[in-house]
Enzyme design. Sequence first.
Site, mmCIF file in Angstrom:
data_model
loop_
_atom_site.group_PDB
_atom_site.id
_atom_site.type_symbol
_atom_site.label_atom_id
_atom_site.label_comp_id
_atom_site.label_asym_id
_atom_site.label_seq_id
_atom_site.Cartn_x
_atom_site.Cartn_y
_atom_site.Cartn_z
ATOM 1 N N GLU A 30 0.827 -1.208 0.000
ATOM 2 C CA GLU A 30 0.000 0.000 0.000
ATOM 3 C C GLU A 30 0.865 1.264 0.000
ATOM 4 O O GLU A 30 0.499 2.270 -0.615
ATOM 5 C CB GLU A 30 -0.977 -0.029 1.171
ATOM 6 C CG GLU A 30 -2.077 -1.065 0.931
ATOM 7 C CD GLU A 30 -3.005 -1.272 2.108
ATOM 8 O OE1 GLU A 30 -4.221 -1.075 1.922
ATOM 9 O OE2 GLU A 30 -2.513 -1.617 3.212
ATOM 10 N N GLU A 50 -4.471 -9.538 3.151
ATOM 11 C CA GLU A 50 -5.338 -9.252 4.291
ATOM 12 C C GLU A 50 -6.554 -10.166 4.430
ATOM 13 O O GLU A 50 -6.893 -10.564 5.548
ATOM 14 C CB GLU A 50 -5.799 -7.778 4.257
ATOM 15 C CG GLU A 50 -4.721 -6.786 4.611
ATOM 16 C CD GLU A 50 -3.853 -6.346 3.444
ATOM 17 O OE1 GLU A 50 -3.114 -5.366 3.598
ATOM 18 O OE2 GLU A 50 -3.912 -6.992 2.357
#
Length: 174
Positions: A30, A50
């Site tokens: 990210e 995730e």
Amino acid sequence: NGQDVMSSIAAMPIPTIAAINGFALGGGLEVALACDLRVASKTAKLGLPEVGLGLIPGFGGTQRLPRLIGEGRALDLILTARNVTATEALELGLVNRVSDNALETAMELATQIIKNGPVAVGMAKEAVRRGLGMTLDQGLEIEADLFGMVSTTKDMKEGAAAFLEKRAPDFKGE
């Protein structure tokens, strides 16, 4: 707070380049997604794992990744939680370059960018970023406005003079 940090990186008026060496998983990817350009070493692995932990990417991954590589490809990576190699990341458009030495290549890329007019580089980045969230006509209007602004700079005059005189420009960021 994580989204604010990533948004601050993405909003920088200067180009940002992520050099990915090793693993860029979850928050690490990210951070790279918040950068303008990404260079990966040949041994890099990238992914958003995730959902395998019962979470979702929370620092912009679900928004920046689809804008970068398209919805279907992004959903493939996000929903399967799989990692990709640097080669596949390049094929997907997730990274811009793959090399033996990501940091060295990122520095070479930065050196290429820095030779250009700094005001023009910043405005080009702004035009792309702002235009992505608009219709084509709206984006073209932003581009025209920024083109008009950059056309009045000392750097533009220096760039034109350098071209005509067949020499390298000496940009001052003005």
